[in-house]
Design a protein around this motif. Structure first.
Motif, PDB file in Angstrom:
ATOM      1  N   ASP A  82       0.917  -1.334  -0.041  1.00  0.00           N
ATOM      2  CA  ASP A  82      -0.164   0.042   0.023  1.00  0.00           C
ATOM      3  C   ASP A  82       0.850   1.183   0.019  1.00  0.00           C
ATOM      4  N   PRO A  83       0.738   1.951  -1.007  1.00  0.00           N
ATOM      5  CA  PRO A  83       1.686   3.186  -1.060  1.00  0.00           C
ATOM      6  C   PRO A  83       1.533   4.171  -0.017  1.00  0.00           C
ATOM      7  N   GLU A  84       0.039   4.421   0.555  1.00  0.00           N
ATOM      8  CA  GLU A  84       0.200   5.474   1.526  1.00  0.00           C
ATOM      9  C   GLU A  84       0.716   4.829   2.750  1.00  0.00           C
ATOM     10  N   GLN A  85       0.486   3.629   3.201  1.00  0.00           N
ATOM     11  CA  GLN A  85       0.915   2.853   4.506  1.00  0.00           C
ATOM     12  C   GLN A  85       2.485   3.172   4.581  1.00  0.00           C
ATOM     13  N   ILE A  86       3.173   2.585   3.360  1.00  0.00           N
ATOM     14  CA  ILE A  86       4.597   2.551   3.594  1.00  0.00           C
ATOM     15  C   ILE A  86       5.190   4.000   3.472  1.00  0.00           C
ATOM     16  N   THR A  87       4.454   5.081   2.917  1.00  0.00           N
ATOM     17  CA  THR A  87       4.898   6.378   3.097  1.00  0.00           C
ATOM     18  C   THR A  87       4.910   6.713   4.375  1.00  0.00           C
ATOM     19  N   ARG A  88       3.685   6.476   5.041  1.00  0.00           N
ATOM     20  CA  ARG A  88       3.358   6.866   6.498  1.00  0.00           C
ATOM     21  C   ARG A  88       4.487   6.049   7.351  1.00  0.00           C
ATOM     22  N   LYS A  89       4.844   4.977   7.107  1.00  0.00           N
ATOM     23  CA  LYS A  89       5.648   4.409   8.219  1.00  0.00           C
ATOM     24  C   LYS A  89       7.000   4.762   7.947  1.00  0.00           C
ATOM     25  N   SER A  90       7.522   4.959   6.782  1.00  0.00           N
ATOM     26  CA  SER A  90       8.856   5.632   6.554  1.00  0.00           C
ATOM     27  C   SER A  90       9.114   6.777   7.244  1.00  0.00           C
ATOM     28  N   VAL A  91       8.260   7.767   7.381  1.00  0.00           N
ATOM     29  CA  VAL A  91       8.336   8.941   7.854  1.00  0.00           C
ATOM     30  C   VAL A  91       8.210   8.922   9.179  1.00  0.00           C
ATOM     31  N   ALA A  92       7.332   7.756   9.859  1.00  0.00           N
ATOM     32  CA  ALA A  92       7.229   7.534  11.330  1.00  0.00           C
ATOM     33  C   ALA A  92       8.326   7.043  11.871  1.00  0.00           C
ATOM     34  N   LEU A  93       9.170   6.001  11.087  1.00  0.00           N
ATOM     35  CA  LEU A  93      10.557   5.525  11.638  1.00  0.00           C
ATOM     36  C   LEU A  93      11.425   6.626  11.752  1.00  0.00           C
ATOM     37  N   LEU A  94      11.423   7.730  10.973  1.00  0.00           N
ATOM     38  CA  LEU A  94      12.322   8.734  11.147  1.00  0.00           C
ATOM     39  C   LEU A  94      12.114   9.685  12.342  1.00  0.00           C
ATOM     40  N   GLY A  95      10.750   9.585  12.656  1.00  0.00           N
ATOM     41  CA  GLY A  95      10.349  10.475  13.948  1.00  0.00           C
ATOM     42  C   GLY A  95       9.125  11.067  13.912  1.00  0.00           C
ATOM     43  N   GLY A  96       8.444  10.945  12.666  1.00  0.00           N
ATOM     44  CA  GLY A  96       7.080  11.747  12.510  1.00  0.00           C
ATOM     45  C   GLY A  96       7.368  12.724  11.499  1.00  0.00           C
ATOM     46  N   MET A  97       6.213  13.112  11.157  1.00  0.00           N
ATOM     47  CA  MET A  97       6.160  14.451  10.261  1.00  0.00           C
ATOM     48  C   MET A  97       6.272  15.532  11.195  1.00  0.00           C
ATOM     49  N   GLY A  98       5.765  15.475  12.467  1.00  0.00           N
ATOM     50  CA  GLY A  98       5.972  16.516  13.308  1.00  0.00           C
ATOM     51  C   GLY A  98       7.330  17.231  13.878  1.00  0.00           C
ATOM     52  N   ILE A  99       8.220  16.151  13.432  1.00  0.00           N
ATOM     53  CA  ILE A  99       9.586  16.908  13.687  1.00  0.00           C
ATOM     54  C   ILE A  99      10.068  17.795  12.504  1.00  0.00           C
ATOM     55  N   ASN A 124       6.366   9.836 -13.248  1.00  0.00           N
ATOM     56  CA  ASN A 124       5.939  10.869 -12.433  1.00  0.00           C
ATOM     57  C   ASN A 124       5.793  10.113 -10.797  1.00  0.00           C
ATOM     58  N   THR A 125       5.790  10.888  -9.903  1.00  0.00           N
ATOM     59  CA  THR A 125       5.704  10.517  -8.667  1.00  0.00           C
ATOM     60  C   THR A 125       4.383   9.893  -8.353  1.00  0.00           C
ATOM     61  N   ASN A 126       4.165   8.922  -7.588  1.00  0.00           N
ATOM     62  CA  ASN A 126       2.942   8.136  -7.511  1.00  0.00           C
ATOM     63  C   ASN A 126       1.866   8.997  -6.798  1.00  0.00           C
ATOM     64  N   PRO A 127       0.849   9.258  -7.286  1.00  0.00           N
ATOM     65  CA  PRO A 127       0.024  10.229  -6.653  1.00  0.00           C
ATOM     66  C   PRO A 127      -0.549   9.658  -5.343  1.00  0.00           C
ATOM     67  N   GLU A 128      -0.486   8.402  -5.109  1.00  0.00           N
ATOM     68  CA  GLU A 128      -1.100   8.113  -3.604  1.00  0.00           C
ATOM     69  C   GLU A 128       0.086   8.542  -2.728  1.00  0.00           C
ATOM     70  N   VAL A 129       1.452   8.305  -2.957  1.00  0.00           N
ATOM     71  CA  VAL A 129       2.497   8.922  -2.173  1.00  0.00           C
ATOM     72  C   VAL A 129       2.494  10.306  -1.825  1.00  0.00           C
ATOM     73  N   VAL A 130       2.160  11.065  -2.815  1.00  0.00           N
ATOM     74  CA  VAL A 130       1.797  12.421  -2.856  1.00  0.00           C
ATOM     75  C   VAL A 130       0.741  12.865  -1.856  1.00  0.00           C
ATOM     76  N   ALA A 131      -0.236  12.181  -2.046  1.00  0.00           N
ATOM     77  CA  ALA A 131      -1.496  12.573  -1.253  1.00  0.00           C
ATOM     78  C   ALA A 131      -1.212  12.291   0.413  1.00  0.00           C
ATOM     79  N   ALA A 132      -0.358  11.244   0.422  1.00  0.00           N
ATOM     80  CA  ALA A 132       0.039  10.619   1.994  1.00  0.00           C
ATOM     81  C   ALA A 132       0.759  11.639   2.645  1.00  0.00           C
ATOM     82  N   VAL A 133       1.787  12.225   1.775  1.00  0.00           N
ATOM     83  CA  VAL A 133       2.639  13.324   2.326  1.00  0.00           C
ATOM     84  C   VAL A 133       1.851  14.621   2.750  1.00  0.00           C
ATOM     85  N   VAL A 134       1.106  14.835   2.130  1.00  0.00           N
ATOM     86  CA  VAL A 134       0.227  16.370   2.146  1.00  0.00           C
ATOM     87  C   VAL A 134      -0.789  15.935   3.452  1.00  0.00           C
TER      88      VAL A 134
END
Length: 340
Positions: A82-99, A124-134
């Protein structure tokens, strides 16, 4: 919206209103002259407004100031279906978007929207990945999230057919085409003479957070396009000139923008005939997202694990490493990989 834009729109609405009023009556010579006078006044006003706006944007702009963020790992790489799940997880492991993103921040999310291709072609960048970041940016308190790119093909077709415009808008982002009047000469910090005062899109600089979201793919001139290469999409001017000694110029632009976070979309990658693609036989499914604040490490890791290429053989990555923009040593980096 700035004051000049507001005055321009107000004047335009007034002229249209007067024209409609006059045209609703029988046209006489006097009425016709009124229409001409109103139109002439508007043209004079709009010309003066445009000159003022252009004069404002001829002022050079200084490099972005990067917000410091301490991450849990130097790099994360998450694999899953799932593109959104793996995008969220990769950022969460760094410390979360809140940092990276704080309350009321203005955030730029810069994907690759360069080509008139559907998501399945990996141009082009996967639209589901872009949406997850937004979504993550808004969840962390962002006031505004802007999504844009200087396309190579027709901008309307690229934005629509890539799927990014709809996906990003549905996630709450402000998505727009890059207007010529919003470029300004950049005061580059390095030494390439051609890049001094090269036009850079102001929104890419005048933001609190810049998140770089490239797709991993091959490139005819640059070998691979990853984090460092993706920043070319905020440049205006005759971008074909940037391909001469491109390694120097990409270093200039990346160092000027100083992205806060790089998220490499490797859900699908383009293994040949990049950067535009167009043949599904050149697309490989990798189901992976790579995240890091270090562009050199991110690009070296992606080059090795996705394409089996030594990143330090790619001129613009090597130059960035030599300039101190990041570390190329994957073996010494604190890297977290995970499958979900």
């Amino acid at each position: 919206m700035n004051n000049l834009e507001t005055k321009f729109e107000a004047k335009f609405r007034l002229v249209i209103s007067k024209a409609k009023e006059i045209l609703s009556r029988d046209i006489t010579r006097k009425s016709f002259l009124k229409i001409l006078a109103a139109g002439g006044a508007f043209l004079a006003f709009s010309s003066n407004t445009a000159k003022k706006a252009f004069a404002q944007n001829t002022k050079s702009i200084a490099p972005r100031i990067k917000r410091k963020a301490v991450t849990e790992y130097d790099l994360t790489a998450v694999t899953g279906k799932d593109p959104e799940q793996i995008t969220r997880k990769s950022v969460a492991l760094l410390g979360g978007m809140g940092i990276f993103v704080k309350k009321d921040d203005v955030v730029v999310v810069k994907p690759n929207i360069g080509w008139n291709r559907g998501p399945e072609y990996a141009a082009n960048t996967n639209p589901e990945v872009v949406a997850a970041v937004v979504k993550m940016c808004f969840e962390s308190g962002a006031k505004t999230v802007k999504v844009f790119d200087n396309t190579c093909n027709d901008k309307k077709l690229c934005y629509a057919n890539s799927g990014i415009m709809k996906a990003a808008k549905d996630a709450g982002a402000t998505v727009f085409y890059m207007d010529e009047w919003k470029y300004a000469p950049a005061r580059m910090a390095k030494t390439d003479a051609l890049m001094q005062e090269w036009p850079i899109y102001k929104d890419a600089v005048e933001c609190d957070v810049f998140i770089n979201v490239p797709i991993a793919k091959t490139h005819g001139l640059g070998t691979l396009t990853l984090s460092i290469k993706n920043v070319m999409g905020v440049c205006g001017g005759a971008r074909s000139q940037m391909h001469w000694e491109m390694d120097k110029k990409l270093l200039e632009v990346y160092d000027f923008l100083k992205p806060d976070l790089n998220i490499i979309d490797a859900y699908n990658i383009l293994t040949a005939n990049g950067p535009r693609g167009g043949n599904l036989a050149d697309v490989a499914r990798k189901n992976t997202i790579i995240a890091s604040v270090d562009p050199v490490l991110a690009d070296c890791f992606a080059a090795k694990t996705l394409f089996n290429i030594d990143g330090m053989t790619i001129p613009h990555i090597r130059r960035a490493a030599d300039a101190g923009l990041g570390s190329y040593d994957i073996g010494k980096a604190n890297i977290r990989t995970e499958k979900i």
